[in-house]
Design a protein around this motif. Structure first.
Motif, short mmCIF file in Angstrom:
data_model
loop_
_atom_site.label_atom_id
_atom_site.label_comp_id
_atom_site.label_asym_id
_atom_site.label_seq_id
_atom_site.Cartn_x
_atom_site.Cartn_y
_atom_site.Cartn_z
N ASN A 1 2.00 1.75 -3.34
CA ASN A 1 0.90 2.30 -4.13
C ASN A 1 0.82 3.81 -3.97
OD1 ASN A 1 0.09 -0.09 -5.23
ND2 ASN A 1 -1.50 -0.48 -3.72
N ILE A 2 0.99 4.27 -2.75
CA ILE A 2 0.92 5.71 -2.51
C ILE A 2 2.02 6.42 -3.28
CG2 ILE A 2 1.29 7.48 -0.75
CD1 ILE A 2 -0.24 5.80 1.21
N ARG A 3 3.21 5.87 -3.19
CA ARG A 3 4.33 6.50 -3.90
C ARG A 3 4.07 6.51 -5.40
NH1 ARG A 3 8.04 5.12 0.59
NH2 ARG A 3 7.56 2.93 0.42
N ALA A 20 -4.10 -2.41 -6.98
CA ALA A 20 -2.94 -1.73 -7.55
C ALA A 20 -3.29 -0.32 -8.01
CB ALA A 20 -2.40 -2.54 -8.71
N VAL A 21 -2.27 0.50 -8.02
CA VAL A 21 -2.44 1.83 -8.59
C VAL A 21 -2.16 1.74 -10.09
CG1 VAL A 21 -1.41 4.11 -8.77
CG2 VAL A 21 -1.88 3.13 -6.54
N GLU A 48 0.84 -1.20 0.00
CA GLU A 48 0.00 0.00 0.00
C GLU A 48 0.87 1.25 0.00
OE1 GLU A 48 -2.94 0.83 -1.19
OE2 GLU A 48 -3.68 -0.93 -0.16
N ALA A 49 1.97 1.19 0.72
CA ALA A 49 2.90 2.33 0.73
C ALA A 49 3.47 2.54 -0.67
CB ALA A 49 4.01 2.09 1.75
N LEU A 70 1.22 6.26 -7.05
CA LEU A 70 0.12 7.19 -7.32
C LEU A 70 0.61 8.62 -7.35
CD1 LEU A 70 -3.05 7.72 -7.03
CD2 LEU A 70 -2.63 7.66 -4.59
#
Lengths: 335, 335
Positions: A79-81, A279-280, A76-77, A83
């Motif tokens: 994914n944030i990056r 997923a992003v 998830e981290a 995104l």
DNA sequence: CGCGTTTACGTCGTTCGTAACGATA
DNA sequence: TATCGTTACGAACGACGTAAACGCG
């Protein structure tokens, strides 16, 4: 508990419980990892690994659970990056695709060519493998996209987008008795010839065997291969009649090979593209999907990505409306 | 990016974009939050909030996505901590339950009494509300367990464990014409009386209305309430015939009220207990489940928690084998 | 004695709180 | 002027890397 500690923990697990190896993988010092692991275990009050002397021997049940959740957090981290770099308009990144030989050899080249022109800085990774290998890569989060045909149940938890459908073709040397269309091609006729086709076993291809079996026929398969190039070689040698994907019949093949559509003889199959539901999707990824299957517009792809279940994704698409893929039209006979 | 920063981010979002309030909520200084937010935005290269002057005005689309993922990370981190304190045998913690009036008033008291004896240090929180309110609390991760009847589709993503079933009962004052069993009780007979029952609207109760409608009957509902105590009061006053859950008929009620089983007249309903699929079940939570529904052994509960879909959870249970709940047996007549 | 982990220690970067400043309504 | 966020600064803490010690095969 910090993201750093969780990252270290996952790295240790991924390095076979070897802290030194984990340190190298993360380009940091080994004592640092060791200390953070100890701090984490101390904070949680739980042994995550069993020790043999000073070395880590095994993962405890608690450790397994914690590591699993740590992986989710790391994903998830990530994914944030991802995104964020997409939205900040960065043009670097990686697109990693796992797919089968047919797609990689006959479909993707032109798609990738167009993609490279549009996004020259994106790093492309292509992994070719069997459906099972593709499923593994996807499950381990090693690739962004999986592209395959049939065998949807191998890929739970993915968003599967139907891209196009196709009917197998029969490949014979020019002038073969089956050419000319003077007699109707049926399964029983086909069963009379030695066959050369893809390796059975993957769900998509075994549907071929089933088609024969349903008519009480036993096909005489004399050779199986993983890719059409080899099959074509053996067809040219007169080893037998080939059954391949139409994309594998290229115009230059018409010099010595004739293709006969097998539409109706075997079930029509669907090639789909899949990605992890959580997923992003970076802009270039969505655009790749559109390049691969033009009816999958960016809006449609993003819409599907937000649906919680595959059933709802399927409801978005009308299977009958999917584009039908054929090979080189010239030198190809209809049934 | 650190867990700290993500925690701050979520806190800001949860404090109405007021950084000062977020700081107070987290027992830390306001400049600290401010700075970490700035660092996070800088690292990601994305504005997470739109500013009006210096104040935060709104969440950007990017911010919404990042916050959502940050929440997931925080939840998973919380799960790790929770899991760890459970395994390290700590006896403190909280059990938070959202449920309806019927369960809270007539079923849970004895369960909670037993639970408190077993785990005196666990902090118990009980939230009573409508099905919709319960769904909200669960979705926001504010409670560990939801306990309700019917209306399963309001709770997607939860693991729902069937606990027991029950048939509604008809409540009348002693000596009422319906008592004595001298004439067969049917829906059409019932439709001839003024009815007092639960508020319609929640799926579980509207099935009652449907039962009448299927026979072309229109029930004459003169009063609806959220809880059985009020219904009993009005039945005693002679306002009408009550239709309630059997658990609400207590032995002391037989002094002035007679219960008639409505089994067969209305569909039998199932009371279930639900929790988030990704939640950590601490030992005391699993034990609570067993106290609430003895057939749900700890092993069975943990097994169900690991299944990826509700369909597989349902397959674990035979609905016909579920315990059937009745109220006080004395003073209750069968159909 | 090699391999891998832990301990020790010095350095450096980061976080945190207080206090002062700035902007907005 | 009250409210809210940012900047500035010093103190404390924590992470990291190097070096050395320890245990095990």
């Amino acid at each position: 508990m910090t993201l750093q500690q969780l990252k270290y923990l996952v790295a240790i697990a991924d390095s076979g419980l070897n802290i030194t190896a984990a340190a190298e993988r993360l380009y940091t010092s080994q004592p640092g990892i060791s200390k953070q692991l100890k701090l984490l275990e101390q904070e949680l009050g739980v042994q995550l690994f069993t020790r043999k002397g000073k070395s880590l021997a095994a993962i405890t049940p608690a450790g397994r659970d914690v590591i699993g959740r740590a992986r989710r957090i790391m994903r998830e981290a990530e994914n944030i990056r991802s995104l964020a770099s997409d939205l900040s308009g960065e043009q670097d990144g990686t697109l990693s695709i796992a797919t089968t030989h047919t797609q990689a050899r006959h479909v993707l080249p032109e798609v990738i060519k167009a993609f490279r022109e549009r996004y020259p800085k994106i790093n492309l990774e292509l992994h070719q493998g069997t459906s099972e290998q593709i499923a593994e890569l996807v499950a381990a989060n090693r690739v962004d996209f999986a592209i395959a045909t049939g065998s949807r149940q191998l890929f739970p938890g993915l968003v599967l987008l139907p891209c196009f459908r196709w009917d197998r073709i029969i490949l014979v040397p020019n002038g073969h008795p089956l050419t000319g269309g003077n007699k109707k091609l049926t399964l029983s006729v086909l069963a009379g010839y030695p066959l050369v086709t893809y390796v059975f076993g993957t769900t998509g291809e075994s549907s071929l065997k089933k088609a024969f079996a349903e008519q009480g026929l036993e096909p005489n398969v004399v050779f199986t291969a993983r890719d059409a190039d080899i099959i074509k070689t053996y067809v040219r040698m007169g080893m037998g009649v080939g059954i391949v994907a139409p994309m594998a019949y290229e115009c230059q093949d018409q010099k010595d090979l004739t293709a006969i559509s097998a539409a109706g003889l075997f079930p029509r199959v669907t090639t789909w593209l899949g990605f992890r539901r959580d997923a992003v999707l970076r802009r270039y990824m969505v655009e790749f999907v559109t390049l691969f299957a033009p009816q999958l517009t960016p809006q449609l792809t993003r819409q599907a990505a937000q649906l919680p279940t595959q059933a709802e994704v399927d409801a978005l698409f009308d299977e009958e409306a999917l584009p039908l893929r054929v090979g080189c039209e010239e030198g190809q006979e209809r049934l």
